[in-house]
Motif scaffolding. Structure first.
Motif, mmCIF file in Angstrom:
data_model
loop_
_atom_site.group_PDB
_atom_site.id
_atom_site.type_symbol
_atom_site.label_atom_id
_atom_site.label_comp_id
_atom_site.label_asym_id
_atom_site.label_seq_id
_atom_site.Cartn_x
_atom_site.Cartn_y
_atom_site.Cartn_z
ATOM 1 N N UNK A 1 0.803 -1.198 0.000
ATOM 2 C CA UNK A 1 0.000 0.000 0.000
ATOM 3 C C UNK A 1 0.840 1.253 0.000
ATOM 4 N N UNK A 2 0.173 2.359 0.309
ATOM 5 C CA UNK A 2 0.806 3.680 0.333
ATOM 6 C C UNK A 2 0.942 4.125 1.787
ATOM 7 N N UNK A 3 2.132 4.571 2.143
ATOM 8 C CA UNK A 3 2.385 5.018 3.513
ATOM 9 C C UNK A 3 3.351 6.183 3.476
ATOM 10 N N UNK A 4 3.264 7.048 4.473
ATOM 11 C CA UNK A 4 4.194 8.169 4.564
ATOM 12 C C UNK A 4 5.531 7.691 5.132
ATOM 13 N N UNK A 5 6.569 8.418 4.808
ATOM 14 C CA UNK A 5 7.895 8.110 5.348
ATOM 15 C C UNK A 5 7.832 8.074 6.867
ATOM 16 N N UNK A 6 8.496 7.074 7.426
ATOM 17 C CA UNK A 6 8.461 6.869 8.874
ATOM 18 C C UNK A 6 7.381 5.926 9.333
#
Length: 114
Positions: free
Chosen positions: A9-14
């Motif tokens: 999926x899509x996730x933000x950095x960190x």
């Protein structure tokens, strides 16, 4: 041997993601399962593998951030990915190895935004 991966999926950095891959078919009790990844124009590269005896192998780039585990009773391997970086963005492939036999899953996309 058929491999069904899930969890990309899509996730933000960190952030974190957990991948799972279930194997079915003629599964030998002793095998290696794990994950590779690939980005456009580059070769597929090792992320992590784990034997049925729990021996692990990690790429240097993911050590300390990713953890591979498996449930041998379910023929399933997991990849817990923490502290994700944009450079972890790739198509992640599950792999099953037994001697010279190799089976690949269909790939699951992981995208890490900055």
């Amino acid at each position: 041997v058929q491999l069904q991966a899930s969890g990309g999926g899509l996730v933000q950095a960190g952030g974190s993601l957990r991948l799972a891959c279930a194997a079915s078919g003629n599964i030998f009790s002793i095998n290696v399962m794990g994950w590779y990844r690939q980005t456009p124009g580059k070769q597929r590269e090792l992320v992590a593998t784990m034997t049925t005896g729990s021996d692990t192998n990690y790429a240097d780039s993911v050590k300390g951030r990713f953890t591979i585990s498996r449930d041998n009773a379910k023929n399933t391997v997991y990849l817990q990915m923490n502290s994700l970086k944009p450079e972890d963005t790739a198509l992640y492939f599950c792999i099953y190895l037994r001697g010279s036999f190799v089976s690949w899953g269909q790939g699951t996309q992981v995208t890490v935004s900055s």
